[in-house]
Motif scaffolding. Structure first.
Motif, PDB file in Angstrom:
ATOM      1  N   PHE A 108     -44.566 -30.861-128.527  1.00 32.00           N
ATOM      2  CA  PHE A 108     -43.149 -31.099-128.252  1.00 32.00           C
ATOM      3  C   PHE A 108     -42.905 -30.868-126.771  1.00 32.00           C
ATOM      4  O   PHE A 108     -43.180 -29.778-126.251  1.00 32.00           O
ATOM      5  CB  PHE A 108     -42.259 -30.153-129.059  1.00 32.00           C
ATOM      6  CG  PHE A 108     -42.405 -30.293-130.553  1.00 32.00           C
ATOM      7  CD1 PHE A 108     -42.739 -31.506-131.119  1.00 32.00           C
ATOM      8  CD2 PHE A 108     -42.211 -29.206-131.376  1.00 32.00           C
ATOM      9  CE1 PHE A 108     -42.872 -31.644-132.495  1.00 32.00           C
ATOM     10  CE2 PHE A 108     -42.341 -29.323-132.750  1.00 32.00           C
ATOM     11  CZ  PHE A 108     -42.670 -30.543-133.319  1.00 32.00           C
ATOM     12  N   VAL A 109     -42.394 -31.896-126.087  1.00 32.77           N
ATOM     13  CA  VAL A 109     -42.139 -31.787-124.660  1.00 32.77           C
ATOM     14  C   VAL A 109     -40.665 -32.082-124.392  1.00 32.77           C
ATOM     15  O   VAL A 109     -39.975 -32.699-125.193  1.00 32.77           O
ATOM     16  CB  VAL A 109     -43.028 -32.753-123.848  1.00 32.77           C
ATOM     17  CG1 VAL A 109     -44.499 -32.530-124.155  1.00 32.77           C
ATOM     18  CG2 VAL A 109     -42.648 -34.208-124.109  1.00 32.77           C
ATOM     19  N   SER A 110     -40.208 -31.643-123.226  1.00 35.17           N
ATOM     20  CA  SER A 110     -38.834 -31.912-122.805  1.00 35.17           C
ATOM     21  C   SER A 110     -38.763 -31.832-121.290  1.00 35.17           C
ATOM     22  O   SER A 110     -39.145 -30.819-120.695  1.00 35.17           O
ATOM     23  CB  SER A 110     -37.863 -30.902-123.433  1.00 35.17           C
ATOM     24  OG  SER A 110     -36.541 -31.160-123.021  1.00 35.17           O
ATOM     25  N   ARG A 111     -38.276 -32.892-120.670  1.00 28.47           N
ATOM     26  CA  ARG A 111     -38.189 -32.922-119.213  1.00 28.47           C
ATOM     27  C   ARG A 111     -37.121 -31.981-118.685  1.00 28.47           C
ATOM     28  O   ARG A 111     -37.137 -31.624-117.509  1.00 28.47           O
ATOM     29  CB  ARG A 111     -37.910 -34.353-118.727  1.00 28.47           C
ATOM     30  CG  ARG A 111     -39.005 -35.349-119.059  1.00 28.47           C
ATOM     31  CD  ARG A 111     -38.776 -36.687-118.376  1.00 28.47           C
ATOM     32  NE  ARG A 111     -37.493 -37.285-118.722  1.00 28.47           N
ATOM     33  CZ  ARG A 111     -37.280 -38.006-119.819  1.00 28.47           C
ATOM     34  NH1 ARG A 111     -38.251 -38.188-120.701  1.00 28.47           N
ATOM     35  NH2 ARG A 111     -36.089 -38.536-120.047  1.00 28.47           N
ATOM     36  N   GLY A 142     -45.699 -28.875-121.569  1.00 26.64           N
ATOM     37  CA  GLY A 142     -44.441 -28.987-122.288  1.00 26.64           C
ATOM     38  C   GLY A 142     -43.336 -29.661-121.517  1.00 26.64           C
ATOM     39  O   GLY A 142     -42.260 -29.890-122.070  1.00 26.64           O
ATOM     40  N   ALA A 143     -43.573 -29.989-120.252  1.00 25.19           N
ATOM     41  CA  ALA A 143     -42.543 -30.623-119.438  1.00 25.19           C
ATOM     42  C   ALA A 143     -43.023 -31.942-118.830  1.00 25.19           C
ATOM     43  O   ALA A 143     -42.434 -32.423-117.861  1.00 25.19           O
ATOM     44  CB  ALA A 143     -42.096 -29.676-118.324  1.00 25.19           C
ATOM     45  N   ASN A 196     -43.840 -41.443-116.956  1.00 30.66           N
ATOM     46  CA  ASN A 196     -44.753 -41.505-115.822  1.00 30.66           C
ATOM     47  C   ASN A 196     -46.116 -41.997-116.319  1.00 30.66           C
ATOM     48  O   ASN A 196     -46.765 -41.309-117.107  1.00 30.66           O
ATOM     49  CB  ASN A 196     -44.886 -40.123-115.184  1.00 30.66           C
ATOM     50  CG  ASN A 196     -45.718 -40.139-113.908  1.00 30.66           C
ATOM     51  OD1 ASN A 196     -46.660 -40.908-113.774  1.00 30.66           O
ATOM     52  ND2 ASN A 196     -45.371 -39.264-112.976  1.00 30.66           N
ATOM     53  N   PRO A 197     -46.566 -43.164-115.894  1.00 29.61           N
ATOM     54  CA  PRO A 197     -47.832 -43.717-116.410  1.00 29.61           C
ATOM     55  C   PRO A 197     -49.035 -42.838-116.120  1.00 29.61           C
ATOM     56  O   PRO A 197     -50.029 -42.890-116.844  1.00 29.61           O
ATOM     57  CB  PRO A 197     -47.935 -45.077-115.714  1.00 29.61           C
ATOM     58  CG  PRO A 197     -47.036 -44.978-114.516  1.00 29.61           C
ATOM     59  CD  PRO A 197     -45.932 -44.058-114.909  1.00 29.61           C
ATOM     60  N   SER A 221     -49.187 -40.391-119.004  1.00 33.61           N
ATOM     61  CA  SER A 221     -49.544 -41.106-120.224  1.00 33.61           C
ATOM     62  C   SER A 221     -51.027 -41.447-120.235  1.00 33.61           C
ATOM     63  O   SER A 221     -51.706 -41.306-121.257  1.00 33.61           O
ATOM     64  CB  SER A 221     -48.709 -42.383-120.356  1.00 33.61           C
ATOM     65  OG  SER A 221     -47.338 -42.081-120.473  1.00 33.61           O
ATOM     66  N   ALA A 222     -51.537 -41.868-119.104  1.00 31.08           N
ATOM     67  CA  ALA A 222     -52.948 -42.224-119.021  1.00 31.08           C
ATOM     68  C   ALA A 222     -53.833 -40.996-119.260  1.00 31.08           C
ATOM     69  O   ALA A 222     -54.868 -41.096-119.929  1.00 31.08           O
ATOM     70  CB  ALA A 222     -53.245 -42.835-117.651  1.00 31.08           C
ATOM     71  N   ARG A 223     -53.424 -39.863-118.752  1.00 28.07           N
ATOM     72  CA  ARG A 223     -54.225 -38.649-118.940  1.00 28.07           C
ATOM     73  C   ARG A 223     -54.226 -38.212-120.398  1.00 28.07           C
ATOM     74  O   ARG A 223     -55.253 -37.793-120.928  1.00 28.07           O
ATOM     75  CB  ARG A 223     -53.687 -37.531-118.046  1.00 28.07           C
ATOM     76  CG  ARG A 223     -53.852 -37.808-116.577  1.00 28.07           C
ATOM     77  CD  ARG A 223     -53.265 -36.720-115.706  1.00 28.07           C
ATOM     78  NE  ARG A 223     -54.037 -35.488-115.760  1.00 28.07           N
ATOM     79  CZ  ARG A 223     -53.793 -34.421-115.011  1.00 28.07           C
ATOM     80  NH1 ARG A 223     -52.793 -34.450-114.149  1.00 28.07           N
ATOM     81  NH2 ARG A 223     -54.526 -33.340-115.100  1.00 28.07           N
TER      82      ARG A 223
END
Length: 371
Positions: free
Chosen positions: A253-256, A275-276, A281-282, A285-287
């Motif tokens: 679960f993440v939240s900016r 978590g943040a 951001n690609p 996502s790629a990582r």
């Protein structure tokens, strides 16, 4: 504000309250949990354990009475000692358990409960807060699990971030022992690990230790949920590699807009916390795509819960219900569906009503590839 709120709570709230007809006290719904801790014991009545580091691993059976007529995700702290079980969280039993008798606790649980939920709390958490938070979560999710709380030495002060982080490091082998004990129990078929904030690093390190020692994470550990993990993203990538290919399903679960993790990032040399992460951001996502078997839920748009947006997994009513309906029912968050659109569609049906109508925003789900 956090400090003032903590000071407003009375000390010794874990003093057991006797509930019987003659006392006039009304019993709430009990949550019977096994508590494992590396904290130092306290001589103060109703405190049980301090935020300092103990000499070993201690086990206690604690039963918490949850009052009726309360909001999902909330904790009704006692206004005085002893607590009033008709309207406040109240402890009804505290029984120390020798380590060699821990197996008997599993044996005494209802036979229908053959699954264990191990909860690892985060930074700035006193012993009593960890007990009440876990009891609240178990009650509100109606989780049909044997609840096991692992509570490590946190002083419960915002200014002791470094001390808490080292205390999590101090407790790695002990959490590994607790997980192994649950896995070895004949009464247990499945173990789920739920770790919050700084506790996520501790949980991942303990799972890593199991993998390096046994060649893989035990198969009984099927799901790991990291809620707002205060975990260096570079460290997380290395941990995932060392868990090996036969690792549990992982939900994050993440939240900016997690303000607590914003401060943590500042203290950690501006390294992004898992978590943040910004899923738009690609690069991130790629990582994440490089690690198989991961589902990431972006809760940024989810309204309600705690003021810092750091504990929505337990305080936001709709998120609590989601966990109760899906994960706690024996399903992974992705419901073991195929990655990509199918997973997003499945999650959209489950959480679409969570978002307030004026926002018209779904919870974003990022599904990495599977094994």
């Amino acid at each position: 504000m956090l400090a003032l709120a903590a000071c407003a709570r009375p000390e010794g709230v874990l003093v057991p309250v006797e509930i019987n007809a003659s006392s006039g006290a009304q019993a709430g719904k009990p949550v019977d949990m096994l508590v494992a801790t590396t904290r130092a014991p306290s001589d103060a009545e109703g405190v049980l354990f301090t935020g300092e580091r103990g000499n070993g691993l201690a086990f206690t059976n604690i039963v918490v009475s949850i009052p009726p007529n309360r909001e999902v995700g909330s904790i009704q702290w006692p206004s005085r000692v002893p607590a009033d079980p008709s309207r406040e969280f109240a402890v009804t039993r505290v029984d120390p358990i020798p380590a060699k008798q821990v197996r008997s606790w599993f044996q005494q649980q209802p036979r229908a409960k053959r699954r264990v939920l191990v909860f690892v709390h985060g930074f700035n958490t006193r012993f009593d807060a960890s007990v009440f938070r876990f009891a609240q979560f178990i009650h509100d999710t109606s989780a049909d699990y044997m609840p096991v709380l692992f509570t490590w030495p946190s002083r419960g002060r915002v200014t002791d971030y470094i001390y808490d982080r080292e205390s999590a490091n101090f407790s790695r082998s002990d959490l590994t022992y607790v997980l192994s004990a649950a896995v070895r129990s004949p009464q247990v078929d499945e173990v789920v690990v739920l770790a919050h904030s700084m506790g996520a690093w501790l949980a991942m390190e303990s799972l890593r230790q199991l993998a390096l020692t046994d060649g893989r994470v035990p198969a009984k550990i099927t799901n790991v949920v990291l809620a707002s993990p205060d975990l260096d993203i570079d460290v997380f990538e290395r941990q995932m590699q060392e868990l090996g290919p036969k690792r549990p399903h992982l939900t994050i679960f993440v939240s900016r807009n997690d303000q607590a993790l914003g401060i943590s990032r500042l203290l950690a040399g501006q390294v992004t916390r898992v978590g943040a992460v910004d899923l738009t951001n690609p690069d991130y996502s790629a990582r994440l795509e490089q690690a198989t078997g991961i589902v990431v839920l972006d809760l940024t748009a989810l309204q309600g819960g705690d003021a810092l947006n750091h504990s929505k997994f337990a305080t936001q009513p709709d998120m609590v219900r989601l966990l109760g309906d899906r994960l706690m029912a024996g399903q992974s968050i992705s419901d073991d569906g195929a990655p990509g659109a199918d997973t997003v569609q499945a999650m959209g049906g489950a959480v679409g009503t969570v978002i307030a109508a004026p926002l018209q925003l779904p919870i974003q789900v990022f599904a990495a590839g599977r094994n």
